[in-house]
Design an enzyme around this catalytic site. Structure first.
Site, PDB file in Angstrom:
ATOM      1  N   GLY A 116      47.164  48.461  48.427  1.00 50.32           N
ATOM      2  CA  GLY A 116      47.624  47.430  49.353  1.00 50.32           C
ATOM      3  C   GLY A 116      47.160  46.064  48.899  1.00 50.32           C
ATOM      4  N   ASN A 117      47.252  45.076  49.780  1.00 51.38           N
ATOM      5  CA  ASN A 117      46.749  43.739  49.457  1.00 51.38           C
ATOM      6  C   ASN A 117      46.246  43.071  50.731  1.00 51.38           C
ATOM      7  OD1 ASN A 117      48.970  42.009  50.623  1.00 51.38           O
ATOM      8  ND2 ASN A 117      50.169  43.298  49.231  1.00 51.38           N
ATOM      9  N   ARG A 118      45.758  41.841  50.600  1.00 46.87           N
ATOM     10  CA  ARG A 118      45.013  41.206  51.691  1.00 46.87           C
ATOM     11  C   ARG A 118      45.889  40.467  52.691  1.00 46.87           C
ATOM     12  NH1 ARG A 118      39.624  41.096  49.806  1.00 46.87           N
ATOM     13  NH2 ARG A 118      39.536  41.427  47.569  1.00 46.87           N
ATOM     14  N   ALA A 151      53.889  39.897  51.202  1.00 43.44           N
ATOM     15  CA  ALA A 151      53.220  40.142  49.917  1.00 43.44           C
ATOM     16  C   ALA A 151      53.630  41.560  49.491  1.00 43.44           C
ATOM     17  CB  ALA A 151      51.721  40.012  50.078  1.00 43.44           C
TER      18      ALA A 151
END
Ligand code: PMT
Length: 222
Positions: free
Chosen positions: A28-30, A95
């Site tokens: 995943g990402n932030r 994102a």
């Protein structure tokens, strides 16, 4: 608040995508979804009918006509493509993971004492696909960059054939998962417009004003 998007149909993506490795792990990402949700609220406030396609995030839901929750990039793409026909404006704030695991295990991957190699395959680029549609909407991308923001964003604007790109600096507490942000808007004819650091909700209002003005400029030049 403006009414610059009165009766316009707008599709917005927000938040991260999660790419599952197995039933308990993912890549995943932030992204928190704050920026995309604020853009969705600002577009609604400007009179638009908004469909929000959101990756996994915990923010309070903005007022939108429809919210569709997805997990992965492939699911996000499917929902965007399902709702894009007849849409006037697309804003890609999510994102989206550029890569996903080549295989997703249906059982928890076990530690076997050695290193684990992961093979990743490329995800489709949702924004570029929307911009390449024969009857494309006015297409706005974001660019999240840690360095050389303008150069990288300009490359994305041109490569993906966008109508506008909103570039932001990310990393070290900036951009992702914080309450304020700054944007540099770039246009295909070389114009640029910085929007200084402010709360994401007011920044989103400024961005939507710029999108409405540019949409108007292209569609009703007189
Ligand atoms: O959610 P927050 O915590 O509020 O953080 C906001 C943000 C930093 C996530 C947001 O402002 C932002 O920059 N969003 C875009 C993040 C991103 O993935 O940027 P990128 O430079 O990697 O991608 C460029 C553009 O292509 C983006 O519009 C992205 O949505 C789109 N893309 C990317 C890859 C892909 N496979 N499909 C896409 O559509």
């Amino acid at each position: 608040m403006t009414s610059g998007l009165q009766a316009k149909a707008v599709v917005i993506t927000a938040g991260p995508t999660y790419e599952d490795l197995d039933p308990v792990r993912f890549l995943g990402n932030r992204s928190s979804g704050r920026m995309g949700f604020a853009v969705a609220q600002a577009a609604t406030d400007a009179g638009a009918r908004v469909i929000l396609v959101a990756g996994p995030c915990q923010q309070d839901c903005p007022q939108v006509s429809e919210r569709i929750d997805v997990r992965s990039a492939l699911q996000m793409r499917e929902q965007v493509m399902r709702h894009i026909e007849g849409c006037d404006i697309f804003i890609g704030c999510a994102a989206v993971a550029d890569y996903r695991p080549a295989e997703t295990s249906d059982k928890k991957i076990k530690k076997d004492g050695g290193d684990l190699m992961l093979r990743l395959v490329q995800n489709p680029d949702i924004l570029a696909e929307v911009a390449a549609l024969p009857k494309r909407p006015f297409t706005v991308g974001f660019a999240a960059e840690t360095n050389d923001i303008e150069t990288h964003a300009l490359r994305k604007l041109r490569h993906k054939k966008l109508d506008m790109i909103a570039a932001n600096q990310v990393g070290e507490g900036r951009g992702f998962d914080c309450c304020d942000n700054a944007l540099l808007l770039l246009y295909p004819d070389g114009r640029k417009q910085p929007l200084p650091t402010q709360a994401k909700c007011s920044l989103a209002g400024r961005l939507v004003d710029e999108i409405a003005a540019e949409y108007q400029r292209i569609h009703n030049p007189h």
